[in-house]
Write an enzyme that holds these catalytic residues in place. Structure first.
Site, PDB file in Angstrom:
ATOM      1  N   GLU A 327     -18.578  24.968 -38.952  1.00 49.97           N
ATOM      2  CA  GLU A 327     -18.265  23.630 -39.573  1.00 49.97           C
ATOM      3  C   GLU A 327     -18.995  23.545 -40.782  1.00 49.97           C
ATOM      4  O   GLU A 327     -20.159  23.790 -41.086  1.00 49.97           O
ATOM      5  CB  GLU A 327     -18.621  22.394 -38.741  1.00 49.97           C
ATOM      6  CG  GLU A 327     -17.840  22.234 -37.340  1.00 49.97           C
ATOM      7  CD  GLU A 327     -18.105  21.255 -36.525  1.00 49.97           C
ATOM      8  OE1 GLU A 327     -17.113  20.704 -35.857  1.00 49.97           O
ATOM      9  OE2 GLU A 327     -19.240  20.630 -36.630  1.00 49.97           O
ATOM     10  N   CYS A 328     -18.166  23.517 -41.943  1.00 51.71           N
ATOM     11  CA  CYS A 328     -18.827  23.031 -43.317  1.00 51.71           C
ATOM     12  C   CYS A 328     -19.777  24.122 -43.601  1.00 51.71           C
ATOM     13  O   CYS A 328     -19.334  25.250 -43.958  1.00 51.71           O
ATOM     14  CB  CYS A 328     -19.399  21.635 -43.357  1.00 51.71           C
ATOM     15  SG  CYS A 328     -19.473  21.039 -44.907  1.00 51.71           S
TER      16      CYS A 328
END
Length: 437
Positions: A327-328
């Site tokens: 994530e990210c």
């Protein structure tokens, strides 16, 4: 849940609500009270400071992403507490234009849903009686949101304080405290907000100073008396399926942004969490059946990540047979390369072709709703997910198959679709929950 609570909010960001929140948490804890902190919205940074100040894990409450049932589940963290303090985000009524699961993401939604009155922190620098007009407007904007009173911040002098209180008295607004201008307890900032709690040197001393400062200038007994029990909240239980039975979870200063409610839900469903540190050149546990790389600040540690050969080799071997999701910041670390703010290119794990740059900064901020076009660990294709995106990196290349159709809160498609290649997948948004409808 009968624990009385308050929402600490403000007309805008930067007015001092975090200073008041931390000071109240530490001061009440020093009095021997058990205080449960919450944070309105999808913030990662503030909850870590809440925990340091109170000794209890802070929990996110998000009216846009979370259903009523999920919010009720989150609030259950206050069981056996003496007091709830929920810190707002931005201004009290600030949210997105389109209503989500329970509201538009505004802190006022949490106050209205729970019945917790609002303590409004007002920066009165440059005004006196006029601040009462601001407070009166906030008190009357939504009759379902009760204003407990105000705390005046950045008061210049006793005369300034007296004049401001005259205006508040005329409007029938209770003044719970008056904070003079100080610099000593302000926290250093970074592009995602405050520097992380674990990075803040001398944090305990800063929190003790905040507690002393707030205790000396705020009527703690009146604050405590203003708190109200939570109203009954009902709704279907949240759906938070673990991505696997044994989850290798990256956890260090570069990979720390995973919502506590996700990890708690995974554990509650019987999953085992196996933490490891890429910065310590650790590979994911080979006994795991899924590896999850949260977001964080990989750009601050890009050289160290690039040099972590054991981590990279272990991650590459893991991804040959089992899912790896990022994530990210975790997504960026799974990519081909990350270019830091100075323009230096750092080799990443190469599980995906993603190339991101901080030399070309652009803020990406907002809620995200995603319909999966490919499976994600724990979710089938066509699953509807809700999350939040906040980063300053620019995509230079995203050549792999898109993972999802991603839209902002208004329904407009965004180019940060995420990627999938083999067992590897990644998104720029941080997962909050699966949509209920």
């Amino acid at each position: 849940m009968n624990t009385p609570g308050l929402v600490i909010s403000a007309p805008a960001s930067g007015t001092g609500k975090t200073t008041l929140m931390l000071g109240l948490l530490r001061a009440f804890a020093q009095q021997g009270k058990t205080v449960q902190p919450f944070k309105s919205g999808p913030d990662y940074i503030d909850p870590a400071f809440h925990r340091a100040a109170s000794g209890r894990a802070s929990v996110n409450l998000d009216s846009w992403a979370m259903s009523r049932g999920m919010i009720a589940s989150q609030i259950s963290a206050a069981a056996n507490a003496d007091l709830v303090l929920a810190e707002g985000s931005m201004g009290l009524f600030d949210g997105v234009a389109v209503t989500g699961e329970t509201g538009n993401g505004a802190s006022a939604d949490i106050s209205e849903l729970t019945g917790w009155p609002v303590v409004l922190v007002i920066d009165v620098s440059g005004q006196a009686q006029s601040a009462a007009a601001v407070a009166k407007g906030f008190a009357s904007y939504n009759p379902n949101v009760k204003l407990a009173g105000v705390v005046l911040n950045r008061v210049a002098s006793p005369r300034h304080d007296a004049l401001t209180r005259v205006g508040m008295e005329a409007m029938g607004i209770e003044v719970l405290g008056s904070l003079p201008r100080v610099k000593s307890i302000e926290m250093p900032e970074r592009h995602l907000g405050l520097v992380q709690a674990q990075e803040q040197a001398g944090l305990d001393a800063i929190l003790d100073d905040a507690a002393k400062f707030v205790s000396e200038h705020v009527d703690m007994e009146r604050v405590l008396a203003a708190a109200q029990p939570c109203k009954p909240i009902t709704g279907p239980a949240p759906r938070l399926t673990p991505p696997g039975q044994r989850i290798a979870l990256a956890q260090d200063d570069a990979f720390s942004f995973v919502y506590p409610h996700l990890v708690a839900a995974w554990r509650a469903a019987g999953a085992e969490i196996l933490p490891f540190s890429p910065l310590a050149d650790q590979a994911p546990d080979d006994s795991a059946d899924i590896c999850w790389l949260p977001g964080g600040y990989p750009e601050l540690h890009a050289g160290k990540i690039a040099a972590a050969q054991n981590f990279r080799a272990g991650l590459q071997a893991f991804a040959m047979t089992r899912p790896v999701h990022g994530e990210c910041g975790g997504y960026m670390a799974m990519g081909e390369a990350l270019i830091d703010k100075d323009g230096t290119r750092h080799q990443m794990a190469g599980l995906l072709g993603l190339v991101t740059s901080y030399a070309k900064r652009k803020m990406h901020l907002g809620y995200r709703q995603a319909e999966l076009t490919h499976p994600l660990p724990g979710f089938a294709p066509q699953s509807q997910l809700r999350g939040h995106e906040f980063h300053y990196s620019t995509i230079l290349d995203q050549p792999d198959t898109p993972l999802a159709c991603v839209r902002d809160a208004n329904g407009a498609e965004v180019p940060e679709t995420g990627s999938v290649r083999g067992f590897a997948s990644g998104t720029f948004f941080h997962l909050i929950t699966e949509a209920t409808s």
